[in-house]
Design an enzyme around this catalytic site. Sequence first.
Site, PDB file in Angstrom:
ATOM      1  N   VAL A 287       0.849  -1.208   0.000  1.00 52.26           N
ATOM      2  CA  VAL A 287       0.000   0.000   0.000  1.00 52.26           C
ATOM      3  C   VAL A 287       0.879   1.251   0.000  1.00 52.26           C
ATOM      4  O   VAL A 287       0.638   2.212  -0.736  1.00 52.26           O
ATOM      5  CB  VAL A 287      -0.944   0.012   1.230  1.00 52.26           C
ATOM      6  N   ILE A 290       3.115   1.579  -3.523  1.00 51.08           N
ATOM      7  CA  ILE A 290       2.472   1.812  -4.824  1.00 51.08           C
ATOM      8  C   ILE A 290       1.971   3.255  -4.876  1.00 51.08           C
ATOM      9  O   ILE A 290       1.107   3.654  -4.095  1.00 51.08           O
ATOM     10  CB  ILE A 290       1.310   0.827  -5.054  1.00 51.08           C
ATOM     11  N   GLU A 292      -0.295   5.296  -5.916  1.00 53.93           N
ATOM     12  CA  GLU A 292      -1.605   5.414  -6.554  1.00 53.93           C
ATOM     13  C   GLU A 292      -2.025   6.871  -6.758  1.00 53.93           C
ATOM     14  O   GLU A 292      -2.832   7.180  -7.615  1.00 53.93           O
ATOM     15  CB  GLU A 292      -2.670   4.714  -5.702  1.00 53.93           C
ATOM     16  N   ASP A 334       3.691  37.498 -33.505  1.00 52.46           N
ATOM     17  CA  ASP A 334       3.260  38.639 -34.307  1.00 52.46           C
ATOM     18  C   ASP A 334       3.869  39.906 -33.699  1.00 52.46           C
ATOM     19  O   ASP A 334       4.360  39.877 -32.565  1.00 52.46           O
ATOM     20  CB  ASP A 334       1.721  38.695 -34.297  1.00 52.46           C
ATOM     21  N   ASP A 637      -4.342  35.622 -34.681  1.00 52.22           N
ATOM     22  CA  ASP A 637      -5.603  36.217 -34.227  1.00 52.22           C
ATOM     23  C   ASP A 637      -6.736  36.111 -35.247  1.00 52.22           C
ATOM     24  O   ASP A 637      -7.906  36.227 -34.900  1.00 52.22           O
ATOM     25  CB  ASP A 637      -5.406  37.687 -33.819  1.00 52.22           C
ATOM     26  N   ASP A 641      -5.487  32.346 -39.593  1.00 53.08           N
ATOM     27  CA  ASP A 641      -4.375  31.862 -38.770  1.00 53.08           C
ATOM     28  C   ASP A 641      -4.668  30.490 -38.166  1.00 53.08           C
ATOM     29  O   ASP A 641      -3.759  29.841 -37.625  1.00 53.08           O
ATOM     30  CB  ASP A 641      -4.084  32.850 -37.620  1.00 53.08           C
TER      31      ASP A 641
END
Length: 896
Positions: A287, A290, A292, A334, A637, A641
């Site tokens: 337990v 692992i 989890e 841009d 924009d 594009d």
Amino acid sequence: MVEYYTLGISEAIESLKSSEKGLTEKEAKQRLKKYGINELEKRRNISPIQIFIRQFASFIVIILLIAIVISLLLGERLDAIVISIIVVLNGLFGFVQEYKAEKAIEALRKLTALKAKVIRNGKEIEVDSKELVPGDIILLETGSKVPADARLVQTAAFQVDEASLTGESVPSRKIIEPLKENAPVTDQENMVFMGTIVTKGHAKAIITNTGMDTEIGKIAEMVQEVKEKLTPLQEKLKQFGKWLGFVTIGICAVVFGVGVLRQYLTMGLIEISYVSEIFLAAVALAVAAIPEGLPAIVTISLALGVRRMVKRNALVRQLPAVETLGCTNVICSDKTGTLTKNEMTVREIYANDNLIKVTGEGYTPKGKFIDAENDILDTKNIELLLRIGALCNDSRLNENERWDVFGDPTEGALLVSAGKVDLNKSSLEKHFPRIDEIPFDSERKCMTTIHKKNKKNVAYVKGAPDVILNKCKYININGKVKKLTGKDRKRILRVNQDMANKALRVLGFSYKSLAGKYDLKPEEIENDLIFVGLQAMIDPPREEVKEAIAKCKTAGIRTVLITGDHKLTAVAIAKELGLFQEGDKALSGDELDDLNDKKLGRIVENIVIYARVSPEHKVRILNALKKKGHIVAMTGDGVNDAPALKKSDIGIAMGITGTDVAKEASDMVLTDDNFASIVNAVEEGRGIYNSIKQFVQYTLSSNLGEILVIFLAIIIGWPLPLIAIQILWVNLLTDGLPGLALGLDPFNKDIMKKPPRKREENIISRDVIQNILIVGFVMGIGTLFMFYSYGIETEKARAVAFTTLIMFQLFNVLTYRAKNFKIDINTSKFLIGSVIISVLMQVAILYTPLNIAFKVVPLGLFDWINIILISCTLYLILESRKMFIDYQTRKKISKS
């Protein structure tokens, strides 16, 4: 059911009980309650109770529940109760993690919802698309995604791509006239439908149906939201977790088998109590070992990172993008509005045979006029020039604390330059009212307005400098008008060329007195003008972008400027930002067209600027960079594009100027259209990945230490150093708060001083494996040494081993926030706080009646000193290792 396409405009508005002014806010809220939110039905959200129950449905927890039952059958009631409490606490912790992750994803969906322009109470406002109701008047423009089914009431060259609904590849041309009954959806040309895209023009429409009542809602089963996909990193860690789970269960089975076999070989019998103890220890170890919680921790780290990005003006639409951001090594940006302010600003003025510099960037009233001797100019002599610029102008200035321009940015710049000497357009118009005008056209390349001036008429003319000069016969210098000579013309044209060479946009200004009666024809008015001067402007770069570009260089990220503007302008801005250096190259769209893909591929690494490019060019540039193995972020924009945004590794849409199409095609939206926000997002992406990597490394190294402590003790033939409930407590204490804190504290700012990681890099890298092995063996051997030193058979020995293992893990987690043995308290508050809480919780176990349940005894001061001296060795080893690796890295860099 009303067939709105058959109704006239007024009938449709009346039928929906609306008006041309739209609904009131009160009516909209009432209709929202009646019709529900405007979205397609999604799969039912998982309830908190389901999330909680799910914590106990895993294979390993079921094994643990079986272990509890076995403990009860063997009469170990106290063990069973304590294990049950720890299982519930683990379940609660898992629930909190997963519930937070679900909520974060839900918040992300809300943030990425599209907006719609709607008229309510006669005013145009922007609302979330899901808040629209039947009767709302919406405004649509090129690039908009239609938010609901609606009847068109006004159109201008309006076309819609309805392929998503009808399959028609050719955009539908829209009309507003009513149609005959029984028309199929494909022929309802006066309607627009939810989910379709505006490809041309603009329109006004009244919403007829929303949500599941729309045409696309009728086929909602086909478009139901699919199950939330895991990111690539989550998927990898999930698979790794499964593999590790099987390996761990195998190791624990071996631990159990070896333990039972050793007892049989040494004692010739098998005691049920020992079998029970070692079985519970093996299960508890499985337990604890692992991981989890890995997928949940990854989700929380990603979601928290996304929230931080929103605060830094970057809205991530897809979680996998966060992972990719950390790998990005090229940003294609841009210019206008992203690197620059999108606020044209007058930088230079030429008047009275003087070149004057203008200070103050953007739409701000602050600024000075400085002459050639660097003295502040008396602006009275240039008021005429500024007045012509303000009055021969169709834009408006909203003079708040920071001015807003309504209209053309170039004309806005002229209003701002005049405003810097308190020449306000509205005040000027009272003294010089406009009575006539000859609008600008591309053939004349100038604009003329006619004003009343002291009961006389005057024409103010502005336009291209060479055009204005050709129309002038005189020149005004310091208020005196004289004939314009050939020498004057040459001087003015030379100044104009010098300004243009600095990438400034230049306009010429002139005027002419008119008779009481005049013929409003360009050839009659626009001649024999009096030349006044020039104003030269530029869209200034954002102040924060220069630092952001420098940060990119340090981080190993190339910045490439892609713009539709002229090459000269792009180069000037790039130089000002430190982007364009000596030896760098710029390429125009025409030059790009002359290159085939092979030739482009050969030079793409050397090009810093692409000017006068189209969206199609963007795709070519992107492909060339990706073929070189680059991870590319691309901004955009417009509607055109979208292909480049989709094809890039990180598509970045503009939140202010971007169309709905661009936003939907993107992975990330900039809410402030600022390049610096891209760099901030990359920094966050790196930080998030680093936090996840640290958590994985910390968890696995600590888990290996726990396994080695138990496994080696059994191999040697010692009693178990830790029993089941102690192993589970170590897991809860060290993997809980400290592990979570790694993702909460701010990441190291040095993260942008390292090159980007490679996309194919495994989170469990060679360095991570080495670290896990070092930590695991130091932790295991150190804990066993303490267990042996205290006699292995006593409860005190077990209490010391128990506490030593916890302290080892807490010193381990501190190394992830340490640099050169020091920890910055300001940036590690959560981690330090979680370590203190973990220590206090362990103290509570040792010094309260809980020690009976955990089968330990209180420890003395010297015991604690011994524990800390041994466990801090891990901190010293790991910090020394980091310093050695840094030294080796610097050595390699200096050699190269």
